[in-house]
Design a protein around this motif. Sequence first.
Motif, short mmCIF file in Angstrom:
data_model
loop_
_atom_site.label_atom_id
_atom_site.label_comp_id
_atom_site.label_asym_id
_atom_site.label_seq_id
_atom_site.Cartn_x
_atom_site.Cartn_y
_atom_site.Cartn_z
N ARG A 187 -2.76 4.12 -4.14
CA ARG A 187 -2.62 3.02 -3.18
C ARG A 187 -1.42 2.13 -3.54
N GLN A 190 1.53 4.02 -2.12
CA GLN A 190 1.50 3.98 -0.66
C GLN A 190 1.92 2.60 -0.13
N ARG A 191 1.45 1.57 -0.80
CA ARG A 191 1.68 0.20 -0.34
C ARG A 191 3.17 -0.13 -0.28
N GLN A 192 3.96 0.45 -1.19
CA GLN A 192 5.38 0.11 -1.28
C GLN A 192 6.29 1.19 -0.69
N PHE A 193 5.72 2.18 -0.06
CA PHE A 193 6.50 3.31 0.42
C PHE A 193 7.40 2.90 1.59
N SER A 194 8.65 3.33 1.55
CA SER A 194 9.58 3.00 2.63
C SER A 194 10.66 4.06 2.73
N GLU A 222 5.01 3.73 8.32
CA GLU A 222 3.96 2.73 8.60
C GLU A 222 2.58 3.26 8.26
N THR A 224 1.86 5.68 6.17
CA THR A 224 1.74 5.86 4.72
C THR A 224 1.32 4.55 4.06
N ARG A 225 1.95 3.46 4.45
CA ARG A 225 1.57 2.15 3.89
C ARG A 225 0.15 1.76 4.30
N ALA A 228 -2.93 2.67 2.16
CA ALA A 228 -3.28 1.84 1.00
C ALA A 228 -4.50 0.97 1.25
#
Length: 309
Positions: A187, A190-194, A222, A224-225, A228
């Motif tokens: 997570r 995922q939270r910081q994925f860009s 979007e 992916t994030r 999280a």
Amino acid sequence: MAPEGQETPSLISRRPFLQSVLVMAGSLSNSSGSLSAAATDTSGSSLPSFSAGARERETMEFEVNGYRMHYSGFGNAADEPLLWLHGWSGTGVDWKYIFKDVPPGFRLIGPDMRGNGASTGFQGTHSFRQSARDIFALLDHLGIRRAKAIGLSGGGIAALHMATQQPDRIIAMIAISAPPYFPAQARAIQRQFSFASLPETEQTAMRERSRGGQKQIDWLMEQTRAMATTYDDINFTPPILGTITARTLIVFGDTDPLYPVRLALELREAIPRSSLWVVPNGGHGPVFGPNALHFAEKATAFLRGDWPK
């Protein structure tokens, strides 16, 4: 950060989410429905795909559950159906980076799952549970009652959903780097994925894979994030996993930055007819590069019922 030894740039660029999450993991560590479907192919015909005796690729599209699914078929129509379920942001032809050819005796079916590759559906909220329903719709369209499956990462999650939604329809499956739930370390990634965090080579490859252009890529990032903070889609408890009747091979790397190997043990304990293969020094999706040949041999033997004895 290459997951499994040294690989050519072209191969790395075809390992979509696998390479991307490892890049993100490295940067983090350094910084601290309805199953009805109306089918048409690309020429407008309503005929089903896969000509008898054909070994070459055949590509089709059909409308299912509100979007257009793109899928490819390889092998002979009379052979046993085998699903290839790709990882997140991948495509249905990614199996070619593991297998030199379709495993003998199998008819390989590779869909681009909802919102991925050449398929549409990149709007709203994604769920692997819905992807499983979409793939059952594809099997229904092709007149296939039961099948075997190989699922990689997100594709493995979809395979777990299929095996728990309609257990009698999945005969055997190989789940690669597919967790029963998302742990905290996944997570965090995922939270910081860009998209901006990816190397230029991977950005270019993602543009090539994503036929819907930047709108599709933005949706993939979007979603992916959003994973999280999603808890209901990937929540395979022991009682749920206990309903799986398929012979199951669980494949995990013991250095996966997303999913610790203890999750593989939880799957092994809960799935009744399961075997566990832990790849030493294996990262996320430890079946590419130097491991590809060995995996292809073992996977084929497992799907045939020849291994393990």
